[in-house]
Design an enzyme around this catalytic site. Structure first.
Site, PDB file in Angstrom:
ATOM      1  N   LYS A   1     -52.260  35.463 -12.304  1.00 19.57           N
ATOM      2  CA  LYS A   1     -52.555  34.826 -11.008  1.00 19.57           C
ATOM      3  C   LYS A   1     -53.720  33.860 -11.188  1.00 19.57           C
ATOM      4  CE  LYS A   1     -53.497  36.057  -6.162  1.00 19.57           C
ATOM      5  NZ  LYS A   1     -53.825  37.171  -5.227  1.00 19.57           N
TER       6      LYS A   1
ATOM      7  N   SER B   1     -52.125  42.054  -1.359  1.00 15.26           N
ATOM      8  CA  SER B   1     -51.568  40.901  -2.076  1.00 15.26           C
ATOM      9  C   SER B   1     -50.863  41.188  -3.387  1.00 15.26           C
ATOM     10  CB  SER B   1     -52.662  39.872  -2.333  1.00 15.26           C
ATOM     11  OG  SER B   1     -52.880  39.140  -1.162  1.00 15.26           O
TER      12      SER B   1
ATOM     13  N   SER C   1     -50.745  37.414  -1.321  1.00 16.75           N
ATOM     14  CA  SER C   1     -51.016  36.115  -1.888  1.00 16.75           C
ATOM     15  C   SER C   1     -50.576  35.980  -3.348  1.00 16.75           C
ATOM     16  CB  SER C   1     -52.519  35.823  -1.797  1.00 16.75           C
ATOM     17  OG  SER C   1     -53.249  36.776  -2.548  1.00 16.75           O
TER      18      SER C   1
HETATM   19  N1  GLN Z   1     -52.761  38.918   3.534  1.00 17.77           N
HETATM   20  C1  GLN Z   1     -54.098  39.423   3.506  1.00 17.77           C
HETATM   21  C2  GLN Z   1     -55.047  38.280   3.765  1.00 17.77           C
HETATM   22  O1  GLN Z   1     -54.599  37.229   4.024  1.00 17.77           O
HETATM   23  C3  GLN Z   1     -54.381  40.070   2.190  1.00 17.77           C
HETATM   24  C4  GLN Z   1     -54.612  39.078   1.116  1.00 17.77           C
HETATM   25  C5  GLN Z   1     -54.958  39.713  -0.203  1.00 17.77           C
HETATM   26  O2  GLN Z   1     -54.727  40.890  -0.446  1.00 17.77           O
HETATM   27  N2  GLN Z   1     -55.567  38.915  -1.057  1.00 17.77           N
HETATM   28  O3  GLN Z   1     -56.223  38.425   3.712  1.00 17.77           O
END
Ligand code: GLN
Length: 486
Positions: free
Chosen positions: A80, A179, A155
């Site tokens: 990532k 994410s 994400s």
């Molecule tokens: N969807 C959540 C957010 O937007 C979690 C994102 C994540 O785990 N990085 O913060």
């Protein structure tokens, strides 16, 4: 053989590498070939590191020829793009870091290098890991390999999609509120968020430091354990990493879960959940019961409904502080204007996307004098309540099982203009980060050809327990063997 190479798991590829039926260069080339075939449709990757990958593959083959082979030697990994790779552009999906080349490696990258893994590219992601669909990438959205009109989740959507599409053997993601697990669920792969402190965050670009954790996205549970073996452990460079010894996580994969106590927290089958998802996860829980686990369907974690609000105070507050460093001076993009203030302001105005700005504003507001007590401090208190409810549940149960997300993958564009709807995509995963617990999402079926994920949550440092349950379930189904037709 082509078809087979693309779909090899880590442990299968390792067997072939070890017996010299396959070389790492061949395996790496097969993944690169697959990338050139499908990535125009999937768009999982920001940077393909072809030269580096082939060089690392040749080294792995040489080491193997000299009898030096470990479980990840010669195996391609997609990282990532929020994890720093020395000499390789690390963008965080943001314009502000579009040309940032880190001068150092994250600890997890050092560990993968020591283990002989082959870094094949950097995966697309929501900007600074803020989002649930990978549509917040400043560059392009990623498409779900199971249905390219749909999102892969986020994400870490690029990491999950790349594994599902066979562009890499495994991937690393990061999980602040879901994410890793949510995109794993959406792409029908296995995603593990380790206990907070289990894996070093050194070199992981910070979003919300008290919640962030790196973990593997893999094709099956055995692979997840193998990657955790390589990346877990104490790191003196991360003061929040824990000294607990890291066991061999493959040893718990016995298939025997007889007598294990599993609780089903009813608050996770939320109103508005897709009936298909609820039904598939309940069927999967029935399978765990057949395998000998004892299931309590009537567990309650009453503070669960507050988790979303708590998360969206704490995560933006920490983000607003962490993202203050992007001032146009130290890293990446810099807007040159007449005054320092003007240059700083315009760097941030043009460098950050809308969701990142929304979070910075929310966080700055929640931390400001006069509102701190009402929002941030209150959220921290509720955080403690949520954690205590988990502690109490884990006195009675070895693990808790829930859906990974309330729906199957949604359409690209469907939620992008409605932040609250987007935030709900992580309603089942956020509480786990709030409490710092380990959890894994694994394939648990399909509805109209779209993947459904099941989440297994454990007590702190009980990765072995959740992997054991996940593995036993996986062995009794073939969901993980189904691959998208792309
Ligand atoms: N969807 C959540 C957010 O937007 C979690 C994102 C994540 O785990 N990085 O913060």
């Amino acid at each position: 053989m082509r078809q087979i190479i693309e779909q090899l798991t880590i442990h299968e590829a390792h067997g072939l590498l070890k017996s010299r039926q396959l070389s790492s260069v061949e395996l790496t080339k097969a993944c690169l070939e697959r990338i050139s075939q499908v990535d125009a449709q999937v768009r999982a990757i920001i940077t393909v590191t072809e030269e580096l990958a082939l060089q690392q593959a040749r080294q792995a083959d040489e080491r193997n020829a000299a009898g030096d082979i470990t479980p990840l030697s010669g195996i391609p990994v997609m990282v990532k793009d929020v994890i720093c790779t020395r000499g390789v552009r690390t963008t965080c999906g943001s314009k502000i870091l579009e040309n940032f080349i880190p001068p150092y490696n994250a600890t997890v990258i050092e560990k993968l290098n020591d283990g002989g893994a082959v870094i094949i590219g950097k995966a697309n992601m929501d900007e600074f890991a803020m989002g649930s669909s990978t549509e917040n990438s400043a560059f392009f959205p990623t498409h779900n390999p199971w249905d390219t009109s749909r999102v892969p989740g986020g994400s870490s959507g690029g990491s999950a999609a790349a594994v599902a599409a066979g562009e890499t053997v495994f991937a690393l993601g990061s999980d602040t509120g879901g994410s890793i697990r949510q995109p794993a669920g959406f792409c029908s792969v296995v995603g593990l968020k380790p206990t907070y402190g289990r894996v070093s965050r050194f070199g992981l670009v910070a979003f919300a430091s008290s919640l962030d954790q790196i973990g593997p996205l893999t094709q099956d549970v055995t692979d997840s354990a193998l990657v955790l073996n390589a990346i877990a452990g104490h790191d003196p460079r991360d003061s929040t990493s824990m000294p607990h010894p890291a066991p061999d996580y493959t040893r718990c994969l016995t298939g025997d879960i007889k007598g294990m106590r599993i609780g089903i927290p009813k608050e996770y089958f939320v109103a508005g959940m897709s009936p298909d998802v609820a039904a598939a996860v309940k069927t999967a829980i029935g399978k765990l019961e057949e395998l000998g686990a004892s299931i309590d369907w009537d567990v309650s974690l009453p503070s669960t409904p507050y988790a979303l609000a708590v998360y969206y105070i704490i995560a933006p507050s920490e983000a607003s502080a962490n993202l203050a460093r992007y001032d146009g001076v130290k890293y990446g993009f810099s807007y040159s204007a007449d005054t320092m203030w003007d240059s700083m302001e315009k760097t941030r105005r043009y460098g950050f996307g809308a969701e990142v700005k929304r979070r910075i504003m929310l966080g700055t507001y929640a931390l400001s004098a006069g509102y701190y007590d009402a929002y941030y401090l209150k959220a921290q208190k509720v955080r403690t309540l949520i954690r205590r409810e988990f502690d109490a549940a884990f006195e009675k149960y070895d693990a808790l099982v829930t859906p990974t997300s309330p729906t199957v993958p949604f359409r690209i564009g469907e939620k992008v203009d409605d932040p609250l709807q987007m935030y709900l995509a992580d309603v089942c995963t956020l509480p786990v980060n709030i409490a710092g617990l380990p959890a894994v999402s694994l394939p648990a079926g399909f509805a109209d050809g779209l993947p459904i994920g099941m989440q297994i949550i454990g007590k702190p440092f009980a990765e072995e327990t959740i992997l054991k349950i996940a593995h036993a379930y996986e062995q009794s189904t073939d969901w993980h063997k189904q691959k998208p037709n792309i």
